[in-house]
Scaffold this active site. Structure first.
Site, PDB file in Angstrom:
ATOM      1  N   ARG A  52       0.833  -1.211   0.000  1.00 25.81           N
ATOM      2  CA  ARG A  52       0.000   0.000   0.000  1.00 25.81           C
ATOM      3  C   ARG A  52       0.870   1.264   0.000  1.00 25.81           C
ATOM      4  O   ARG A  52       0.528   2.254  -0.649  1.00 25.81           O
ATOM      5  CB  ARG A  52      -0.958  -0.007   1.200  1.00 25.81           C
ATOM      6  CG  ARG A  52      -1.963   1.143   1.144  1.00 25.81           C
ATOM      7  CD  ARG A  52      -3.047   1.025   2.193  1.00 25.81           C
ATOM      8  NE  ARG A  52      -2.513   1.148   3.547  1.00 25.81           N
ATOM      9  CZ  ARG A  52      -3.225   0.979   4.661  1.00 25.81           C
ATOM     10  NH1 ARG A  52      -4.514   0.664   4.569  1.00 25.81           N
ATOM     11  NH2 ARG A  52      -2.671   1.099   5.846  1.00 25.81           N
ATOM     12  N   LYS A 151      -2.557   6.995   1.382  1.00 31.74           N
ATOM     13  CA  LYS A 151      -2.232   7.277   2.788  1.00 31.74           C
ATOM     14  C   LYS A 151      -1.121   8.325   2.776  1.00 31.74           C
ATOM     15  O   LYS A 151       0.065   8.023   2.907  1.00 31.74           O
ATOM     16  CB  LYS A 151      -1.823   5.986   3.497  1.00 31.74           C
ATOM     17  CG  LYS A 151      -2.017   6.044   4.998  1.00 31.74           C
ATOM     18  CD  LYS A 151      -2.033   4.659   5.603  1.00 31.74           C
ATOM     19  CE  LYS A 151      -1.837   4.673   7.097  1.00 31.74           C
ATOM     20  NZ  LYS A 151      -2.882   5.330   7.866  1.00 31.74           N
ATOM     21  N   GLU A 184     -15.863   6.713   6.586  1.00 35.45           N
ATOM     22  CA  GLU A 184     -15.082   5.964   7.578  1.00 35.45           C
ATOM     23  C   GLU A 184     -14.845   6.890   8.763  1.00 35.45           C
ATOM     24  O   GLU A 184     -15.337   8.020   8.781  1.00 35.45           O
ATOM     25  CB  GLU A 184     -13.758   5.518   6.969  1.00 35.45           C
ATOM     26  CG  GLU A 184     -12.914   6.695   6.474  1.00 35.45           C
ATOM     27  CD  GLU A 184     -11.592   6.288   5.842  1.00 35.45           C
ATOM     28  OE1 GLU A 184     -11.071   5.203   6.180  1.00 35.45           O
ATOM     29  OE2 GLU A 184     -11.068   7.073   5.029  1.00 35.45           O
TER      30      GLU A 184
HETATM   31  N1  PXG Z   1      -8.991   4.891   7.640  1.00 40.88           N
HETATM   32  C1  PXG Z   1      -8.058   5.841   7.794  1.00 40.88           C
HETATM   33  C2  PXG Z   1      -8.353   7.212   7.348  1.00 40.88           C
HETATM   34  C3  PXG Z   1      -6.828   5.513   8.359  1.00 40.88           C
HETATM   35  O1  PXG Z   1      -5.888   6.440   8.481  1.00 40.88           O
HETATM   36  C4  PXG Z   1      -7.606   3.239   8.615  1.00 40.88           C
HETATM   37  C5  PXG Z   1      -8.788   3.622   8.022  1.00 40.88           C
HETATM   38  C6  PXG Z   1      -7.408   1.811   8.972  1.00 40.88           C
HETATM   39  O2  PXG Z   1      -6.530   1.203   8.051  1.00 40.88           O
HETATM   40  P1  PXG Z   1      -5.603  -0.020   8.441  1.00 40.88           P
HETATM   41  O3  PXG Z   1      -4.856  -0.334   7.201  1.00 40.88           O
HETATM   42  O4  PXG Z   1      -4.732   0.459   9.564  1.00 40.88           O
HETATM   43  O5  PXG Z   1      -6.480  -1.117   8.864  1.00 40.88           O
HETATM   44  C7  PXG Z   1      -6.603   4.190   8.799  1.00 40.88           C
HETATM   45  C8  PXG Z   1      -5.321   3.815   9.437  1.00 40.88           C
HETATM   46  C9  PXG Z   1      -1.993   5.353  13.990  1.00 40.88           C
HETATM   47  C10 PXG Z   1      -2.634   5.835  12.794  1.00 40.88           C
HETATM   48  O6  PXG Z   1      -0.940   5.876  14.355  1.00 40.88           O
HETATM   49  C11 PXG Z   1      -3.420   5.020  12.059  1.00 40.88           C
HETATM   50  C12 PXG Z   1      -4.021   5.492  10.936  1.00 40.88           C
HETATM   51  C13 PXG Z   1      -3.817   6.794  10.604  1.00 40.88           C
HETATM   52  C14 PXG Z   1      -3.051   7.610  11.335  1.00 40.88           C
HETATM   53  C15 PXG Z   1      -2.427   7.155  12.442  1.00 40.88           C
HETATM   54  O7  PXG Z   1      -2.503   4.407  14.558  1.00 40.88           O
HETATM   55  N2  PXG Z   1      -4.795   4.738  10.206  1.00 40.88           N
END
Ligand code: PXG
Length: 298
Positions: A52, A151, A184
């Site tokens: 990703r 991301k 989300e």
């Molecule tokens: N939506 C958004 C907008 C995200 O940033 C997720 C869903 C979940 O995705 P994953 O791949 O983790 O299942 C995210 C993930 C942190 C942190 O430090 C995590 C995210 C963003 C910023 C910080 O835990 N997100």
């Protein structure tokens, strides 16, 4: 033990891990990142996160100066150097230093950073009692602007929504898309369960295609549940039997109310708890046997 940060091929003490004030990552949020969990000294779903990261980079015309395999090796090296048993890895790739202008042709040396650290989790009570959500007035980025599937380092939109949540006493906030549909949360994907069918917004609702989301969809499917990706409105959450969020930090977390309306019984639902269990087992196994989340025998 002093912690070490990987930056551009070297493991250096935190105090020496520095980027230029002219870096476009700092000046414009111009770069990409990933957050990954480490369980029992094993990096969970590393290949999916690295894939990703490179896809996000490709979408913003950012060429990462090392190969995906070198990135995997850098992560492994960094967690070993910091003796991380259970923790968190942050991958960051910035555009590199340029001039005080937007032109990426004036930038050079994208910075590749790997930080291994501990992780701050949602409080245990929330897993037991369930999370309360409010809807933020800040909508998710329009997919015609910076696509939420990227991301990127530019998270201000999500930070604004998170502040709205915090101000309302909530640790997460729901974000709608430009059409008013459910997208989300600020750092987590959302699911509802209605009549035993598991529903989540499709990627074209303007969401990050969460890796935990994809894992949970596969676990649910393997367990015989019907899982559908379908546009949703808040009405579908207000009237759902159950609701939960997924994310790297959250894993699977029950949601029990939205905008003051209790969801279902107002307590964590049975299917949510079953999925939480399946996720725990997957963590203990270190992932799916056959590698990729999407590999399916059928
Ligand atoms: N939506 C958004 C907008 C995200 O940033 C997720 C869903 C979940 O995705 P994953 O791949 O983790 O299942 C995210 C993930 C942190 C942190 O430090 C995590 C995210 C963003 C910023 C910080 O835990 N997100």
């Amino acid at each position: 033990m002093s912690s070490k940060v990987y930056i551009n091929g070297a493991l250096v003490p935190v105090a020496d891990a520095k980027v230029s004030v002219f870096d476009h990552g700092l000046l414009y949020g111009d770069g990409v990142f990933e957050g990954i969990r480490v369980y029992g000294a094993k990096v969970f779903l590393l290949n999916e996160h690295v894939r990703r990261l490179y896809e996000s980079a490709r979408a913003i015309f950012l060429e990462i100066p090392i190969t995906p395999q070198e990135m995997v090796d850098a992560v492994e090296e960094t967690i070993a150097a910091n003796q991380i048993g259970d923790g968190y890895v942050r991958l960051v790739v910035t555009r590199g230093a340029g001039t005080l202008g937007l032109d990426i042709r004036k930038t050079s040396n994208p910075q590749v950073i790997v930080i291994a650290d501990t992780i701050t989790l949602y409080p245990r009570e929330i897993y037991e009692q369930g999370m309360k959500l409010i809807t933020a007035s800040t909508i998710r980025n329009h997919p015609g602007a910076v696509n939420p599937r990227i991301k990127s380092l530019n998270y201000l939109n999500n930070i604004l929504a998170k502040i709205e949540g915090t101000n309302a006493g909530c640790v997460e906030a729901l974000m709608l898309n430009h059409k008013g549909e459910v997208a989300e949360c600020t750092g987590d994907n959302i699911f509802v369960i209605k009549d035993e069918v598991i529903v989540t917004p499709p990627t074209d609702a303007g969401i990050l295609e969460g890796i935990t989301r994809n894992v949970v969809m596969r676990l649910a499917d393997d367990a015989g549940f019907v899982v559908v990706e379908q546009p949703m409105t808040r009405h579908d959450i207000y009237t759902a039997d159950e609701c939960f969020l997924t994310g790297t930090a959250a894993e699977v977390i029950p949601v029990v109310s939205l905008d003051g309306r209790p969801i279902g019984s107002g307590t964590p639902g049975p299917i949510t708890l079953e999925l939480l269990d399946l996720f725990q087992t997957l963590k203990e196994q270190g992932g799916f046997d056959n590698g990729d989340i999407d590999d399916d025998d059928e």
